[in-house]
Design a protein around this motif. Sequence first.
Motif, mmCIF file in Angstrom:
data_model
loop_
_atom_site.group_PDB
_atom_site.id
_atom_site.type_symbol
_atom_site.label_atom_id
_atom_site.label_comp_id
_atom_site.label_asym_id
_atom_site.label_seq_id
_atom_site.Cartn_x
_atom_site.Cartn_y
_atom_site.Cartn_z
ATOM 1 N N VAL A 39 -10.847 13.514 -15.269
ATOM 2 C CA VAL A 39 -9.652 14.453 -15.672
ATOM 3 C C VAL A 39 -9.372 15.330 -14.476
ATOM 4 C CG1 VAL A 39 -9.127 16.198 -17.234
ATOM 5 C CG2 VAL A 39 -10.679 14.314 -18.124
ATOM 6 N N GLY A 40 -8.040 15.332 -14.126
ATOM 7 C CA GLY A 40 -7.363 15.822 -12.998
ATOM 8 C C GLY A 40 -7.565 15.479 -11.722
ATOM 9 N N ALA A 41 -7.993 14.294 -11.752
ATOM 10 C CA ALA A 41 -8.427 13.826 -10.361
ATOM 11 C C ALA A 41 -6.985 13.420 -9.351
ATOM 12 C CB ALA A 41 -9.340 12.549 -10.214
ATOM 13 N N ALA A 42 -6.151 12.908 -10.039
ATOM 14 C CA ALA A 42 -5.120 12.607 -9.389
ATOM 15 C C ALA A 42 -4.125 13.887 -8.920
ATOM 16 C CB ALA A 42 -3.935 11.710 -10.234
ATOM 17 N N ARG A 43 -4.153 14.630 -9.891
ATOM 18 C CA ARG A 43 -3.494 16.061 -9.578
ATOM 19 C C ARG A 43 -4.142 16.588 -8.417
ATOM 20 N NH1 ARG A 43 -3.860 21.266 -9.962
ATOM 21 N NH2 ARG A 43 -5.640 20.954 -11.483
ATOM 22 N N ALA A 44 -5.421 16.768 -8.327
ATOM 23 C CA ALA A 44 -6.308 17.467 -7.420
ATOM 24 C C ALA A 44 -6.037 16.827 -5.943
ATOM 25 C CB ALA A 44 -7.594 17.589 -7.926
ATOM 26 N N GLY A 45 -6.196 15.339 -5.954
ATOM 27 C CA GLY A 45 -6.004 14.492 -4.850
ATOM 28 C C GLY A 45 -4.780 14.876 -4.236
ATOM 29 N N THR A 46 -3.634 14.989 -4.840
ATOM 30 C CA THR A 46 -2.106 15.159 -4.697
ATOM 31 C C THR A 46 -2.198 16.649 -3.908
ATOM 32 O OG1 THR A 46 -1.305 13.724 -6.399
ATOM 33 C CG2 THR A 46 0.218 15.616 -5.485
ATOM 34 N N VAL A 47 -2.750 17.540 -4.346
ATOM 35 C CA VAL A 47 -2.780 18.900 -3.669
ATOM 36 C C VAL A 47 -3.582 18.886 -2.629
ATOM 37 C CG1 VAL A 47 -3.816 21.266 -4.100
ATOM 38 C CG2 VAL A 47 -2.628 20.309 -6.030
ATOM 39 N N LEU A 48 -4.674 18.168 -2.562
ATOM 40 C CA LEU A 48 -5.488 17.955 -1.164
ATOM 41 C C LEU A 48 -4.711 17.198 -0.082
ATOM 42 C CD1 LEU A 48 -9.147 17.388 -2.726
ATOM 43 C CD2 LEU A 48 -8.169 19.736 -1.618
ATOM 44 N N LEU A 49 -4.123 16.197 -0.438
ATOM 45 C CA LEU A 49 -3.498 15.374 0.351
ATOM 46 C C LEU A 49 -2.205 15.909 1.014
ATOM 47 C CD1 LEU A 49 -4.025 11.739 -1.247
ATOM 48 C CD2 LEU A 49 -5.151 12.732 0.769
ATOM 49 N N ARG A 50 -1.413 16.651 0.251
ATOM 50 C CA ARG A 50 -0.082 17.487 0.622
ATOM 51 C C ARG A 50 -0.597 18.476 1.725
ATOM 52 N NH1 ARG A 50 3.104 17.426 -5.037
ATOM 53 N NH2 ARG A 50 4.155 15.440 -4.908
ATOM 54 N N ASP A 51 -1.808 19.305 1.158
ATOM 55 C CA ASP A 51 -2.269 20.249 2.052
ATOM 56 C C ASP A 51 -2.677 19.507 3.438
ATOM 57 O OD1 ASP A 51 -3.361 22.760 2.514
ATOM 58 O OD2 ASP A 51 -5.224 22.026 2.637
ATOM 59 N N ALA A 52 -3.029 18.332 3.410
ATOM 60 C CA ALA A 52 -3.320 17.704 4.903
ATOM 61 C C ALA A 52 -2.243 17.062 5.548
ATOM 62 C CB ALA A 52 -4.218 16.513 4.657
ATOM 63 N N GLY A 53 -0.964 17.398 4.846
ATOM 64 C CA GLY A 53 0.230 16.976 5.642
ATOM 65 C C GLY A 53 0.873 15.778 5.357
ATOM 66 N N LEU A 54 0.348 15.098 4.261
ATOM 67 C CA LEU A 54 0.861 13.698 3.890
ATOM 68 C C LEU A 54 1.787 14.047 2.850
ATOM 69 C CD1 LEU A 54 -2.592 11.888 3.564
ATOM 70 C CD2 LEU A 54 -0.921 11.660 5.429
ATOM 71 N N ASP A 55 2.789 12.910 2.670
ATOM 72 C CA ASP A 55 4.046 13.079 1.644
ATOM 73 C C ASP A 55 3.697 12.313 0.342
ATOM 74 O OD1 ASP A 55 6.412 13.335 0.376
ATOM 75 O OD2 ASP A 55 7.423 12.221 1.889
ATOM 76 N N VAL A 56 2.997 12.712 -0.358
ATOM 77 C CA VAL A 56 2.519 12.205 -1.816
ATOM 78 C C VAL A 56 3.925 12.130 -2.650
ATOM 79 C CG1 VAL A 56 1.278 12.324 -3.825
ATOM 80 C CG2 VAL A 56 0.310 13.178 -1.787
ATOM 81 N N VAL A 57 4.218 11.102 -2.826
ATOM 82 C CA VAL A 57 5.607 10.751 -3.578
ATOM 83 C C VAL A 57 5.268 10.534 -5.167
ATOM 84 C CG1 VAL A 57 6.868 10.177 -1.481
ATOM 85 C CG2 VAL A 57 5.690 8.367 -2.760
ATOM 86 N N SER A 58 4.105 10.038 -5.427
ATOM 87 C CA SER A 58 3.842 9.950 -6.802
ATOM 88 C C SER A 58 2.202 10.052 -7.211
ATOM 89 C CB SER A 58 4.459 8.676 -7.449
ATOM 90 O OG SER A 58 3.753 7.587 -6.719
ATOM 91 N N TYR A 59 2.057 10.399 -8.217
ATOM 92 C CA TYR A 59 0.598 10.231 -8.609
ATOM 93 C C TYR A 59 0.413 10.047 -10.140
ATOM 94 C CZ TYR A 59 0.907 15.051 -10.440
ATOM 95 O OH TYR A 59 1.362 16.208 -11.472
ATOM 96 N N GLY A 60 -0.699 9.587 -10.844
ATOM 97 C CA GLY A 60 -0.549 9.320 -12.093
ATOM 98 C C GLY A 60 -2.203 8.495 -12.333
ATOM 99 N N THR A 61 -2.175 7.681 -13.514
ATOM 100 C CA THR A 61 -3.459 6.895 -13.564
ATOM 101 C C THR A 61 -3.135 5.493 -13.331
ATOM 102 O OG1 THR A 61 -3.767 8.471 -15.646
ATOM 103 C CG2 THR A 61 -4.968 6.641 -15.474
ATOM 104 N N ALA A 62 -4.378 4.778 -12.607
ATOM 105 C CA ALA A 62 -4.459 3.623 -12.225
ATOM 106 C C ALA A 62 -4.697 2.650 -13.609
ATOM 107 C CB ALA A 62 -5.545 3.205 -11.213
ATOM 108 N N GLY A 63 -4.057 1.613 -13.453
ATOM 109 C CA GLY A 63 -4.377 0.648 -14.633
ATOM 110 C C GLY A 63 -4.803 -0.789 -14.234
ATOM 111 N N GLY A 64 -5.031 -1.567 -15.000
ATOM 112 C CA GLY A 64 -5.385 -2.984 -14.750
ATOM 113 C C GLY A 64 -6.588 -3.047 -13.924
ATOM 114 N N PRO A 65 -6.541 -3.790 -12.818
ATOM 115 C CA PRO A 65 -7.889 -4.231 -11.986
ATOM 116 C C PRO A 65 -7.986 -2.761 -11.075
ATOM 117 C CG PRO A 65 -5.863 -5.399 -11.259
ATOM 118 C CD PRO A 65 -5.240 -4.683 -12.300
ATOM 119 N N GLN A 66 -7.084 -1.803 -11.107
ATOM 120 C CA GLN A 66 -7.183 -0.907 -10.044
ATOM 121 C C GLN A 66 -8.093 0.159 -10.856
ATOM 122 O OE1 GLN A 66 -3.465 0.077 -8.745
ATOM 123 N NE2 GLN A 66 -3.685 -1.071 -6.849
ATOM 124 N N SER A 67 -8.374 0.234 -12.193
ATOM 125 C CA SER A 67 -8.969 1.340 -12.887
ATOM 126 C C SER A 67 -10.525 1.087 -12.980
ATOM 127 C CB SER A 67 -8.255 1.323 -14.351
ATOM 128 O OG SER A 67 -8.650 0.327 -14.990
#
Length: 124
Positions: A39-67
């Motif tokens: 719970v909250g992993a995508a949002r937390a990852g987004t914050v950390l990656l933006r802090d690292a200077g990356l342009d996070v354009v979307s976040y959400g929950t993986a579906g199908g074979p990626q979950s």
Amino acid sequence: MACATGSTAAIEAAAPLAARLDPLPRRVTVEVLNSGKVVGAARAGTVLLRDAGLDVVSYGTAGGPQSGRVRSQVLVRRRDTTGVGRVVAAIGRVDILDAPDSTRLVDLTVLIGKDFVLPATLRP
């Protein structure tokens, strides 16, 4: 006059990760997907990656074979690994896979696995 106290290391640690790293040669676009059902992993990852200077354009929950991933992964979408080092610096150890996909309008897809530890400051 106020006097600031504290070590230089503490001040540097408070600065965004991007300010402590060499500049990237170009803008790197990223999508972040919660693949480990933490719970909250995508949002937390987004914050950390933006802090690292990356342009996070979307976040959400993986579906199908990626979950259901145990380990976090970076999928390189455009055969250019620029930014992968920033992902590692921001979220820790990841598996890196070359996974070209011209339908994805991002350079990197970050799949946050069950191994991701939410920083205390970012817990929901």
